[in-house]
Design a protein around this motif. Structure first.
Motif, PDB file in Angstrom:
ATOM      1  N   ALA A   1       0.924  -1.205  -0.140  1.00 25.84           N
ATOM      2  CA  ALA A   1       0.221  -0.026   0.034  1.00 25.84           C
ATOM      3  C   ALA A   1       0.785   1.094   0.210  1.00 25.84           C
ATOM      4  CB  ALA A   1      -0.966  -0.163   1.143  1.00 25.84           C
ATOM      5  N   THR A   2       2.152   1.325   0.782  1.00 30.62           N
ATOM      6  CA  THR A   2       2.835   2.402   0.924  1.00 30.62           C
ATOM      7  C   THR A   2       3.471   2.623  -0.387  1.00 30.62           C
ATOM      8  OG1 THR A   2       3.203   1.968   3.052  1.00 30.62           O
ATOM      9  CG2 THR A   2       4.819   3.480   2.016  1.00 30.62           C
ATOM     10  N   ALA A   3       4.039   1.689  -1.113  1.00 35.35           N
ATOM     11  CA  ALA A   3       4.633   1.698  -2.439  1.00 35.35           C
ATOM     12  C   ALA A   3       3.528   2.442  -3.385  1.00 35.35           C
ATOM     13  CB  ALA A   3       5.226   0.388  -3.027  1.00 35.35           C
ATOM     14  N   ALA A   4       2.351   1.790  -3.395  1.00 36.10           N
ATOM     15  CA  ALA A   4       1.342   2.486  -4.212  1.00 36.10           C
ATOM     16  C   ALA A   4       1.120   3.774  -4.136  1.00 36.10           C
ATOM     17  CB  ALA A   4       0.017   1.562  -4.367  1.00 36.10           C
ATOM     18  N   LEU A   5       0.958   4.151  -3.025  1.00 38.93           N
ATOM     19  CA  LEU A   5       0.889   5.416  -2.615  1.00 38.93           C
ATOM     20  C   LEU A   5       2.138   6.409  -3.025  1.00 38.93           C
ATOM     21  CD1 LEU A   5      -1.062   5.314   0.991  1.00 38.93           C
ATOM     22  CD2 LEU A   5      -2.079   6.059  -1.255  1.00 38.93           C
ATOM     23  N   GLU A   6       3.018   5.931  -2.768  1.00 39.53           N
ATOM     24  CA  GLU A   6       4.324   6.668  -3.351  1.00 39.53           C
ATOM     25  C   GLU A   6       4.343   7.016  -4.943  1.00 39.53           C
ATOM     26  OE1 GLU A   6       7.524   4.420  -1.620  1.00 39.53           O
ATOM     27  OE2 GLU A   6       7.414   5.425   0.506  1.00 39.53           O
ATOM     28  N   GLN A   7       4.128   5.812  -5.579  1.00 35.82           N
ATOM     29  CA  GLN A   7       4.117   5.958  -6.947  1.00 35.82           C
ATOM     30  C   GLN A   7       3.120   7.108  -7.410  1.00 35.82           C
ATOM     31  OE1 GLN A   7       5.825   5.243  -9.485  1.00 35.82           O
ATOM     32  NE2 GLN A   7       7.573   4.164  -8.462  1.00 35.82           N
ATOM     33  N   SER A   8       1.796   6.821  -6.972  1.00 39.04           N
ATOM     34  CA  SER A   8       0.729   7.760  -7.140  1.00 39.04           C
ATOM     35  C   SER A   8       1.158   8.997  -6.991  1.00 39.04           C
ATOM     36  CB  SER A   8      -0.689   7.319  -6.109  1.00 39.04           C
ATOM     37  OG  SER A   8      -1.733   8.119  -6.301  1.00 39.04           O
ATOM     38  N   ALA A   9       1.762   9.542  -5.862  1.00 34.24           N
ATOM     39  CA  ALA A   9       2.106  10.781  -5.689  1.00 34.24           C
ATOM     40  C   ALA A   9       3.192  11.188  -6.919  1.00 34.24           C
ATOM     41  CB  ALA A   9       2.759  11.090  -4.399  1.00 34.24           C
ATOM     42  N   ARG A  10       4.015  10.545  -7.160  1.00 39.69           N
ATOM     43  CA  ARG A  10       4.787  10.842  -8.190  1.00 39.69           C
ATOM     44  C   ARG A  10       4.153  11.074  -9.588  1.00 39.69           C
ATOM     45  NH1 ARG A  10       7.223   8.413 -12.694  1.00 39.69           N
ATOM     46  NH2 ARG A  10       6.292   6.542 -12.319  1.00 39.69           N
ATOM     47  N   LEU A  11       3.145  10.283  -9.712  1.00 40.37           N
ATOM     48  CA  LEU A  11       2.596  10.478 -11.101  1.00 40.37           C
ATOM     49  C   LEU A  11       1.059  11.717 -11.085  1.00 40.37           C
ATOM     50  CD1 LEU A  11       1.756   6.767 -11.766  1.00 40.37           C
ATOM     51  CD2 LEU A  11       3.157   8.311 -13.006  1.00 40.37           C
ATOM     52  N   SER A  12       1.238  12.241  -9.984  1.00 38.60           N
ATOM     53  CA  SER A  12       0.066  13.261  -9.779  1.00 38.60           C
ATOM     54  C   SER A  12       0.656  14.809  -9.529  1.00 38.60           C
ATOM     55  CB  SER A  12      -0.812  13.062  -8.705  1.00 38.60           C
ATOM     56  OG  SER A  12      -1.695  13.749  -8.628  1.00 38.60           O
ATOM     57  N   GLU A  13      -0.078  15.698 -10.151  1.00 34.65           N
ATOM     58  CA  GLU A  13       0.239  16.909  -9.779  1.00 34.65           C
ATOM     59  C   GLU A  13      -0.672  17.653  -8.549  1.00 34.65           C
ATOM     60  OE1 GLU A  13      -0.725  19.074 -13.486  1.00 34.65           O
ATOM     61  OE2 GLU A  13       1.265  18.575 -14.284  1.00 34.65           O
ATOM     62  N   ALA A  14      -1.488  16.749  -8.107  1.00 38.93           N
ATOM     63  CA  ALA A  14      -2.547  17.427  -7.101  1.00 38.93           C
ATOM     64  C   ALA A  14      -1.654  17.075  -5.811  1.00 38.93           C
ATOM     65  CB  ALA A  14      -3.727  16.170  -6.864  1.00 38.93           C
ATOM     66  N   PRO A  15      -1.424  18.291  -5.075  1.00 42.21           N
ATOM     67  CA  PRO A  15      -0.790  18.273  -3.704  1.00 42.21           C
ATOM     68  C   PRO A  15      -1.519  17.701  -2.729  1.00 42.21           C
ATOM     69  CG  PRO A  15      -1.814  20.262  -4.205  1.00 42.21           C
ATOM     70  CD  PRO A  15      -2.014  19.510  -5.508  1.00 42.21           C
ATOM     71  N   GLY A  16      -2.879  17.446  -2.829  1.00 42.62           N
ATOM     72  CA  GLY A  16      -3.270  16.630  -1.665  1.00 42.62           C
ATOM     73  C   GLY A  16      -2.842  15.222  -1.889  1.00 42.62           C
ATOM     74  N   ARG A  17      -2.623  14.668  -3.105  1.00 40.69           N
ATOM     75  CA  ARG A  17      -2.398  13.069  -2.967  1.00 40.69           C
ATOM     76  C   ARG A  17      -0.924  12.802  -2.679  1.00 40.69           C
ATOM     77  NH1 ARG A  17      -5.158   9.885  -6.359  1.00 40.69           N
ATOM     78  NH2 ARG A  17      -5.526  11.769  -8.062  1.00 40.69           N
ATOM     79  N   ALA A  18      -0.293  14.014  -3.003  1.00 41.30           N
ATOM     80  CA  ALA A  18       1.391  13.748  -2.597  1.00 41.30           C
ATOM     81  C   ALA A  18       1.493  13.924  -1.032  1.00 41.30           C
ATOM     82  CB  ALA A  18       2.016  15.032  -3.087  1.00 41.30           C
ATOM     83  N   ALA A  19       0.633  14.647  -0.444  1.00 39.00           N
ATOM     84  CA  ALA A  19       0.733  14.824   0.940  1.00 39.00           C
ATOM     85  C   ALA A  19       0.187  13.633   1.737  1.00 39.00           C
ATOM     86  CB  ALA A  19      -0.364  15.898   1.510  1.00 39.00           C
ATOM     87  N   ALA A  20      -0.887  12.956   1.144  1.00 41.35           N
ATOM     88  CA  ALA A  20      -1.400  11.678   1.758  1.00 41.35           C
ATOM     89  C   ALA A  20      -0.300  10.513   1.600  1.00 41.35           C
ATOM     90  CB  ALA A  20      -2.556  11.208   0.925  1.00 41.35           C
ATOM     91  N   ALA A  21       0.343  10.564   0.479  1.00 38.55           N
ATOM     92  CA  ALA A  21       1.663   9.546   0.361  1.00 38.55           C
ATOM     93  C   ALA A  21       2.806   9.872   1.276  1.00 38.55           C
ATOM     94  CB  ALA A  21       2.069   9.624  -1.048  1.00 38.55           C
ATOM     95  N   GLY A  22       2.914  10.987   1.694  1.00 39.96           N
ATOM     96  CA  GLY A  22       3.926  11.365   2.749  1.00 39.96           C
ATOM     97  C   GLY A  22       3.511  11.062   3.937  1.00 39.96           C
ATOM     98  N   GLY A  23       2.355  10.608   4.335  1.00 43.42           N
ATOM     99  CA  GLY A  23       1.837  10.346   5.559  1.00 43.42           C
ATOM    100  C   GLY A  23       1.255  11.529   6.228  1.00 43.42           C
TER     101      GLY A  23
END
Length: 396
Positions: free
Chosen positions: A374-396
């Motif tokens: 799950a953590t790996a998927a969120l990290e990749q999701s943040a890399r692929l997205s421009e949305a700051p909310g998604r990056a923040a969620a991936a970062g915990g």
């Protein structure tokens, strides 16, 4: 050909397996690539016990419990006989049912119960090859099981290298280390596989192989390409070059097989049909079988050695690798998580749609207890997205 220089290791492993009726246990077999771990386990598999096996693959590390699913598949019917809490936990972990995130302890007890039931009919040998590449959930589960086999007619043998490290190495299991062959035995093995070498080429190959059995058996095929002025390459590089030079007739199909996170022959051929824009069948892979790079089983394709698998992407361009992942993704419409990870490998820039898919994959992994996945998927999701909310969620 018998295993040269491995008499003590063969004896130790045979004693462990022969005594499984009285006492179970676990063993780690450690050694570098090509040192003979797989050959030793292949011989052990012919000992008369029932064998269940799983093989770690780098491409599968983000798919929770995929290694455990492979191990238990031949005895999968036993899940129905488990107590309800264990049955439900295991079925959820393996993605066979929906439910709350399973308790890892219940999953472990379920696996122990299934193995004990299967071993009551015939002792079991569990083999986990390349355990350092198993997904984290499966590796943690096998570490749990390995510590609790003493009272069951079950033996677990796992192969590891120094790096990367496996959770199986953190629970104090006995370890058997395979070292490189001494010069006299290395010469004996080389003479057996290539008896007609000139003294100069023989000496060069002994230097290149440095006592590694796989190198001693594979490098003679490259002897005609050796130049005395060439530098002595690192062993893995030399072996990868040797294997890569044999793939040309089935290059595209082998690249697909190497990058696929499954041993499914149908998937490889379906993706090859897309990539080649012409129908692919088993004859497409005949040159690779003839070159002894792969082995075909009932519906399966397996590489004879992990270095053979890694050699093929090593020789491909980044664009070829991306095209291959794209073809594989097109064949996996019904397997959302696997499709998403192949799409990740085929995508260089940002992709909001794919980022959203990975967010959903993270949710599914978390529901199955696959926290690392799950953590790996969120990290990749943040890399692929421009949305700051998604990056923040991936970062915990």
């Amino acid at each position: 050909m018998s295993l040269v220089g491995r008499d003590l290791e063969r004896k130790h492993l045979a004693e462990l397996i022969d005594g499984v009726g009285d006492r179970g246990g676990a063993l780690l077999v450690r050694g570098e690539a090509g040192i003979g771990k797989s050959a030793l386990l292949a011989e052990a598999s012919r000992s008369g016990v029932r064998v269940l096996s799983t093989t770690g693959a780098e491409a599968e590390q983000n798919l929770p419990y995929v290694g455990l699913h492979q191990l238990l598949y031949p005895v999968r019917a036993g899940v129905d006989a488990l107590p309800a809490p264990q049955r439900d936990a295991l079925r959820t972990a393996l993605g066979l049912a929906h439910g709350a995130a399973p308790n890892v302890y219940q999953v472990g007890l379920a696996v122990l119960g299934m193995l004990a039931e299967a071993a009551a009919e015939r002792p079991l040998l569990l083999i986990a090859e390349d355990a350092y590449w198993l997904d984290h959930a499966s590796a943690d589960l096998l570490a749990f099981v390995a510590r609790r086999l003493e009272s069951e007619p079950v033996v677990l043998v796992a192969t590891v290298r120094d790096e990367p490290r496996s959770p199986l190495e953190d629970v104090g299991l006995p370890t058997m280390t395979l070292d490189r062959l001494p010069e006299d035995l290395a010469g004996e093995l080389l003479d057996a596989v290539a008896p007609d070498l000139t003294p100069a080429v023989r000496a060069r190959l002994l230097t290149e192989a440095a006592g590694n059995p796989l190198a001693l058996t594979e490098l003679p095929g490259t002897a005609r390409d050796l130049d005395a002025a060439d530098p002595v390459l690192p062993l893995t590089d030399r072996l990868e070059r040797a294997f890569a030079g044999r793939v040309a007739p089935a290059r595209t199909s082998l690249l697909i097989a190497a990058l696929n996170d499954s041993t499914s022959l149908v998937e490889t051929l379906d993706a090859a049909t897309i990539a080649l824009t012409t129908s692919a069948d088993v004859t497409t892979l005949a040159p690779a079988v003839d070159a002894q790079l792969v082995e075909l089983g009932p519906g399966t394709l397996r590489f004879r050695h992990p270095l053979m698998r890694s050699a093929i992407p090593w020789a491909a361009s980044p664009g070829e690798r991306q095209d291959t992942h794209r073809a594989l993704a097109e064949t996996l419409d019904g397997q959302l998580d696997r499709r998403a990870w192949h799409r990740v490998a085929a995508t260089a820039g940002q992709d909001e749609g794919l980022a959203a898919e990975l967010g959903l994959a993270a949710d599914r992994a978390e529901r199955r207890g696959g926290v690392s996945a799950a953590t790996a998927a969120l990290e990749q999701s943040a890399r692929l997205s421009e949305a700051p909310g998604r990056a923040a969620a991936a970062g915990g």
